[in-house]
Design a protein around this motif. Structure first.
Motif, PDB file in Angstrom:
ATOM      1  N   ILE A 320       0.856  -1.190   0.000  1.00 19.98           N
ATOM      2  CA  ILE A 320       0.000   0.000   0.000  1.00 19.98           C
ATOM      3  C   ILE A 320       0.887   1.233   0.000  1.00 19.98           C
ATOM      4  O   ILE A 320       1.802   1.333   0.810  1.00 19.98           O
ATOM      5  CB  ILE A 320      -0.904  -0.001   1.254  1.00 19.98           C
ATOM      6  CG1 ILE A 320      -1.822  -1.231   1.226  1.00 19.98           C
ATOM      7  CG2 ILE A 320      -1.718   1.291   1.339  1.00 19.98           C
ATOM      8  CD1 ILE A 320      -2.568  -1.477   2.516  1.00 19.98           C
ATOM      9  N   THR A 330      -6.670   8.608   9.016  1.00 16.62           N
ATOM     10  CA  THR A 330      -5.984   7.695   8.119  1.00 16.62           C
ATOM     11  C   THR A 330      -4.616   7.359   8.703  1.00 16.62           C
ATOM     12  O   THR A 330      -3.895   8.252   9.114  1.00 16.62           O
ATOM     13  CB  THR A 330      -5.823   8.337   6.730  1.00 16.62           C
ATOM     14  OG1 THR A 330      -7.109   8.770   6.306  1.00 16.62           O
ATOM     15  CG2 THR A 330      -5.269   7.356   5.734  1.00 16.62           C
ATOM     16  N   ILE A 336       1.170   1.837   8.245  1.00 16.08           N
ATOM     17  CA  ILE A 336       0.708   0.840   7.283  1.00 16.08           C
ATOM     18  C   ILE A 336       1.815  -0.160   6.975  1.00 16.08           C
ATOM     19  O   ILE A 336       1.623  -1.374   7.034  1.00 16.08           O
ATOM     20  CB  ILE A 336       0.226   1.538   5.996  1.00 16.08           C
ATOM     21  CG1 ILE A 336      -1.005   2.380   6.314  1.00 16.08           C
ATOM     22  CG2 ILE A 336      -0.081   0.511   4.912  1.00 16.08           C
ATOM     23  CD1 ILE A 336      -1.421   3.293   5.196  1.00 16.08           C
ATOM     24  N   THR A 380     -11.161  -0.838   5.398  1.00 15.48           N
ATOM     25  CA  THR A 380     -10.577  -0.806   6.748  1.00 15.48           C
ATOM     26  C   THR A 380      -9.652   0.394   6.951  1.00 15.48           C
ATOM     27  O   THR A 380      -9.081   0.558   8.019  1.00 15.48           O
ATOM     28  CB  THR A 380      -9.754  -2.081   7.034  1.00 15.48           C
ATOM     29  OG1 THR A 380      -8.656  -2.135   6.112  1.00 15.48           O
ATOM     30  CG2 THR A 380     -10.589  -3.329   6.912  1.00 15.48           C
ATOM     31  N   MET A 381      -9.528   1.193   5.912  1.00 14.44           N
ATOM     32  CA  MET A 381      -8.573   2.313   5.967  1.00 14.44           C
ATOM     33  C   MET A 381      -8.659   3.128   7.252  1.00 14.44           C
ATOM     34  O   MET A 381      -7.651   3.577   7.783  1.00 14.44           O
ATOM     35  CB  MET A 381      -8.822   3.229   4.775  1.00 14.44           C
ATOM     36  CG  MET A 381      -7.834   4.350   4.636  1.00 14.44           C
ATOM     37  SD  MET A 381      -8.365   5.514   3.394  1.00 14.44           S
ATOM     38  CE  MET A 381      -8.271   4.544   1.907  1.00 14.44           C
ATOM     39  N   TRP A 387      -5.178  -0.862  12.089  1.00 13.76           N
ATOM     40  CA  TRP A 387      -3.936  -0.170  11.725  1.00 13.76           C
ATOM     41  C   TRP A 387      -3.502   0.695  12.905  1.00 13.76           C
ATOM     42  O   TRP A 387      -3.532   1.921  12.838  1.00 13.76           O
ATOM     43  CB  TRP A 387      -4.159   0.711  10.480  1.00 13.76           C
ATOM     44  CG  TRP A 387      -4.688  -0.021   9.287  1.00 13.76           C
ATOM     45  CD1 TRP A 387      -5.977  -0.060   8.866  1.00 13.76           C
ATOM     46  CD2 TRP A 387      -3.940  -0.810   8.340  1.00 13.76           C
ATOM     47  NE1 TRP A 387      -6.092  -0.829   7.725  1.00 13.76           N
ATOM     48  CE2 TRP A 387      -4.848  -1.301   7.376  1.00 13.76           C
ATOM     49  CE3 TRP A 387      -2.583  -1.155   8.219  1.00 13.76           C
ATOM     50  CZ2 TRP A 387      -4.465  -2.113   6.313  1.00 13.76           C
ATOM     51  CZ3 TRP A 387      -2.194  -1.961   7.154  1.00 13.76           C
ATOM     52  CH2 TRP A 387      -3.128  -2.431   6.220  1.00 13.76           C
ATOM     53  N   TRP A 404      -7.043  -9.340  12.728  1.00 10.44           N
ATOM     54  CA  TRP A 404      -6.960  -9.303  11.269  1.00 10.44           C
ATOM     55  C   TRP A 404      -7.527 -10.585  10.640  1.00 10.44           C
ATOM     56  O   TRP A 404      -8.311 -10.537   9.697  1.00 10.44           O
ATOM     57  CB  TRP A 404      -5.511  -9.101  10.798  1.00 10.44           C
ATOM     58  CG  TRP A 404      -5.217  -7.665  10.497  1.00 10.44           C
ATOM     59  CD1 TRP A 404      -4.378  -6.838  11.180  1.00 10.44           C
ATOM     60  CD2 TRP A 404      -5.760  -6.879   9.412  1.00 10.44           C
ATOM     61  NE1 TRP A 404      -4.376  -5.586  10.611  1.00 10.44           N
ATOM     62  CE2 TRP A 404      -5.205  -5.586   9.526  1.00 10.44           C
ATOM     63  CE3 TRP A 404      -6.663  -7.141   8.382  1.00 10.44           C
ATOM     64  CZ2 TRP A 404      -5.518  -4.563   8.634  1.00 10.44           C
ATOM     65  CZ3 TRP A 404      -6.984  -6.121   7.490  1.00 10.44           C
ATOM     66  CH2 TRP A 404      -6.422  -4.857   7.618  1.00 10.44           C
ATOM     67  N   MET A 428      -5.407  -7.824   3.212  1.00 11.86           N
ATOM     68  CA  MET A 428      -5.262  -6.524   3.873  1.00 11.86           C
ATOM     69  C   MET A 428      -5.320  -5.396   2.849  1.00 11.86           C
ATOM     70  O   MET A 428      -5.889  -4.340   3.095  1.00 11.86           O
ATOM     71  CB  MET A 428      -3.938  -6.479   4.648  1.00 11.86           C
ATOM     72  CG  MET A 428      -3.927  -7.379   5.873  1.00 11.86           C
ATOM     73  SD  MET A 428      -2.280  -7.554   6.601  1.00 11.86           S
ATOM     74  CE  MET A 428      -2.194  -6.119   7.661  1.00 11.86           C
ATOM     75  N   PHE A 432      -8.193  -2.544   2.625  1.00 13.59           N
ATOM     76  CA  PHE A 432      -7.802  -1.153   2.814  1.00 13.59           C
ATOM     77  C   PHE A 432      -8.605  -0.220   1.913  1.00 13.59           C
ATOM     78  O   PHE A 432      -9.106   0.818   2.328  1.00 13.59           O
ATOM     79  CB  PHE A 432      -6.305  -0.989   2.528  1.00 13.59           C
ATOM     80  CG  PHE A 432      -5.762   0.370   2.868  1.00 13.59           C
ATOM     81  CD1 PHE A 432      -5.389   0.670   4.162  1.00 13.59           C
ATOM     82  CD2 PHE A 432      -5.622   1.357   1.889  1.00 13.59           C
ATOM     83  CE1 PHE A 432      -4.884   1.924   4.492  1.00 13.59           C
ATOM     84  CE2 PHE A 432      -5.118   2.608   2.204  1.00 13.59           C
ATOM     85  CZ  PHE A 432      -4.752   2.894   3.509  1.00 13.59           C
TER      86      PHE A 432
END
Ligand SMILES: *[C@@H]1O[C@H](CO)[C@@H](O)[C@H](O)[C@H]1NC(C)=O
Length: 496
Positions: A320, A330, A336, A380-381, A387, A404, A428, A432
């Protein structure tokens, strides 16, 4: 007289707009001059702050790529002189079967039926200069290598600043395709013209520890064999046997020479057993550990490393990339990256397990390339529990790993979770951005309110291809998507 006249004329002069303009320009120039001169003052201070000799200069030379790599997001700095640590979690390496908390010197193991447990065994080998000189060090996690690296430089008594850069580089990693193998590579460089001596040691088990060690001799090879157990709540225990290379206690590195050592540890654990059957299980584990130890001792350390490194760099073909974050919820790009690294380190990688059957591997690859209905749910961001910007230690990391896996399982990605590290990376990533595989296509169902961030998901597995999907903002800050495809066969060979 002349001055008097001039001064008298001054008010008149100032009242003319022409003069005021001149004054304004002069004032402006003065400000620019002041700005530049203090700027250069700062700069000269900064230059003089860069050490030219001694261990600090040596460390800067040894780690000169690190700053660039850290800015690119390829490494995570754990410590560097004069800088605050960026890592907000355990300094660990792992391969889904064993985890090593390098800073705390703890080994965690799991077995097929028991989740990770901490053992009394201390896996780290210490190499300390016998002298009393000062030492500086830097540490980082290298994502694409799947390892943690420490570089140390010693203060030598010698007077020649160019030749006294004695350094020790250590790499720690849990081998990605050999679940029982943990490695610490040591490289000492002594360009000075004196002998440098080191003490090599490992931490003795704490009093009352359930570990004992003996020297084994098999064929022409000698190594240490440690046996111990971890008690479980229900009265049963899991047995742990570790074979490690036997090292000398004292090391002397001659002038103008280098020294390399690879400390191999082979770790076997049992399923939970009753205390009655300890002996039988121990001897089975010892046989397995000895056999694998002989095998890896015969291999070239570089080959072992290359095997490991290739898999990690293939895993991070996906990832990502944040470009522009425009809200407070975020996660940062460091968060991340380290979260991906942590979760991959906790997960086994059955796809690269040499013992798996072709049939099973094909099945897993199929679900990796097309996980129908994954990921079904909100992106899921913005999920701070998935995160997290901070983790207190391995226990909390293992909880995160469970969350997760549960989240992905509940959201249609069960088959990806079974695919281990490769599948979790894919899951994941999809989660995201809120991407979903459905009836032969990949849907993008992102909430409009998350679209003000600009990011890209790189290397999404889709059939035989890898897709890059970027959410970008145009000049008016309106989001648009950019999709590109790379053919997997040409780009990388995922599974050898
Ligand atoms: C870490 O994050 C940066 C920025 O989001 C990204 O460009 C980089 O590729 C990431 N590193 C890895 C190894 O994925």
């Amino acid at each position: 007289m002349w001055l008097q006249q001039r001064l008298k004329g001054l008010p008149g002069l100032l009242s003319s707009s022409w003069a005021r303009r001149i004054l304004a320009v002069l004032g402006f120039l003065l400000i620019i001059y002041w700005y530049l001169s203090t700027g250069s003052l700062f700069r000269s201070l900064w230059y003089s702050g860069q050490p030219r000799s001694g261990p600090a200069a040596c460390l800067l030379t040894q780690t000169k790529q690190w700053k660039t790599l850290s800015d690119k997001g390829d490494i995570m700095m754990i410590s560097f002189p004069g800088e605050e640590s960026k890592l907000q979690g355990p300094a660990m390496v792992g391969n889904g079967f064993l985890l090593v908390d390098v800073n705390k010197n703890n080994l965690w193991v799991s077995s097929a039926t028991v989740p990770f447990r901490m053992t009394d065994y201390s896996p780290v080998t210490y190499v300390k200069n016998s002298g009393t000189g000062a030492e500086v060090h830097a540490t980082a996690i290298f994502y694409r290598e799947g390892l943690m690296r420490t570089v140390r430089c010693l203060q030598m008594e010698s007077t020649d600043p160019h030749h006294d850069c004695v350094s020790i580089r250590e790499d720690y990693f849990a081998h990605r395709s050999r679940p029982h193998l943990y490695i610490q590579r040591i490289h000492v460089s002594n360009p000075s013209d004196k002998v440098v001596a080191f003490d090599i040691s490992s931490q003795k088990p704490p009093p009352g520890a359930k570990f004992s060690t003996s020297v084994e001799k098999v064929q022409d090879r000698q190594f240490l064999l440690s046996s111990g157990r971890v008690a479980l709540e229900d009265g049963k225990s899991i047995l742990v046997v570790i074979a490690t290379k036997k090292l000398v206690n004292r090391l002397q590195v001659s002038p103008k020479s280098e020294f390399d050592e690879t400390v191999l540890s082979v770790i076997y654990t049992s399923d939970p057993i009753d205390s009655g059957k300890l002996d039988e299980s121990f001897s089975k584990l010892r046989e397995s550990a000895k056999k694998e130890m002989l095998e890896v001792m015969r291999m070239r350390p570089d080959d072992l490393y290359n095997e490991h490194q290739q898999i990690w760099s293939d895993l991070f073909v996906s990832g990502i990339e944040m470009r522009k974050i425009k809200d407070a919820h975020t996660p940062s790009s460091d968060t991340i990256n380290i979260t991906l690294y942590y979760i991959l380190s906790c997960s086994p990688a059955p796809l690269v397990d040499p013992l798996i059957s072709n049939e099973e591997r094909d099945k897993m690859e199929l679900s990796l390339n097309y996980a129908d209905h994954c990921f079904s749910g909100h992106a899921t961001m913005h999920a701070e529990n998935l995160w997290p910007s901070k983790l207190s230690g391995i226990t909390q990391l293992l909880q995160l790993w469970d969350v997760w896996k549960l989240t992905l399982q509940k959201r249609g990605c069960k088959s990806l979770v079974l695919t281990g590290a490769h599948g979790l990376m894919q899951g994941m990533m999809l989660s995201f951005g809120g991407l979903q595989f459905t009836e032969n296509h990949l849907q993008f169902l992102s909430d409009p309110h998350v679209l003000h961030n600009s990011y890209s998901l790189r290397g999404i597995h889709y059939n035989k291809d890898l897709i890059n999907l970027a959410v970008l903002l145009d000049q008016e800050e309106k989001p648009y998507l950019h999709v590109s495809v790379k053919f997997q066969d040409k780009l990388v060979k995922l599974y050898a």
